[in-house]
Design a protein around this motif. Structure first.
Motif, short mmCIF file in Angstrom:
data_model
loop_
_atom_site.label_atom_id
_atom_site.label_comp_id
_atom_site.label_asym_id
_atom_site.label_seq_id
_atom_site.Cartn_x
_atom_site.Cartn_y
_atom_site.Cartn_z
N ASN A 5 0.81 -1.22 0.00
CA ASN A 5 0.00 0.00 0.00
C ASN A 5 0.84 1.27 0.00
N ARG A 6 2.14 1.14 -0.20
CA ARG A 6 3.00 2.34 -0.18
C ARG A 6 2.65 3.25 -1.35
N GLY A 7 2.72 4.55 -1.07
CA GLY A 7 2.46 5.55 -2.11
C GLY A 7 1.00 5.91 -2.25
N LEU A 8 0.13 5.25 -1.51
CA LEU A 8 -1.30 5.55 -1.59
C LEU A 8 -1.71 6.52 -0.48
N GLU A 9 -2.64 7.40 -0.79
CA GLU A 9 -3.15 8.35 0.19
C GLU A 9 -4.33 7.74 0.93
N PRO A 10 -4.47 8.07 2.23
CA PRO A 10 -5.64 7.59 2.98
C PRO A 10 -6.91 8.10 2.31
N LEU A 30 -2.53 -12.19 5.89
CA LEU A 30 -2.41 -11.08 4.95
C LEU A 30 -1.30 -10.19 5.46
N THR A 31 -0.29 -9.95 4.62
CA THR A 31 0.79 -9.04 4.97
C THR A 31 0.61 -7.77 4.16
N ILE A 32 0.55 -6.64 4.86
CA ILE A 32 0.45 -5.36 4.16
C ILE A 32 1.68 -4.53 4.47
N ILE A 33 2.05 -3.68 3.54
CA ILE A 33 3.16 -2.76 3.72
C ILE A 33 2.62 -1.35 3.50
N ASN A 34 2.71 -0.54 4.54
CA ASN A 34 2.16 0.82 4.51
C ASN A 34 3.26 1.84 4.76
N ASP A 35 3.05 3.05 4.23
CA ASP A 35 3.97 4.15 4.51
C ASP A 35 3.86 4.61 5.96
N ARG A 36 2.65 4.48 6.53
CA ARG A 36 2.39 4.96 7.89
C ARG A 36 1.85 3.82 8.74
N ARG A 37 1.97 3.97 10.06
CA ARG A 37 1.35 3.02 10.98
C ARG A 37 -0.17 3.21 10.84
#
Length: 68
Positions: A5-10, A30-37
């Motif tokens: 999910n990196r690079g996506l805006e909330p 399910l493993t997710i990768i986010n820019d933010r917590r």
């Protein structure tokens, strides 16, 4: 299953994650990768009966494993 999910805006990361959980099997992770917590996601996961494990990554992102 891994969802980047990196690079996506909330709220896109949370919407994508919740949609992916609908397809998750009983013993799958399910493993997710986010820019933010994903603070708001944690509440949703708890309400839906999921547990999670969050690990900060060296690049500043967060890896979150979601499971029942």
């Amino acid at each position: 299953m891994i969802l980047d999910n990196r690079g996506l805006e909330p709220p896109q990361p949370m919407m994508r994650t919740l949609a992916a959980l609908e397809t998750l099997g009983e013993n799958e992770v399910l493993t997710i990768i986010n820019d933010r917590r994903p603070m708001f996601l944690y509440e949703q996961l708890e309400e839906l009966g999921y547990r999670q494990r969050t690990e900060p990554q060296d690049d500043g992102s967060f890896k979150i494993e979601i499971f029942r």
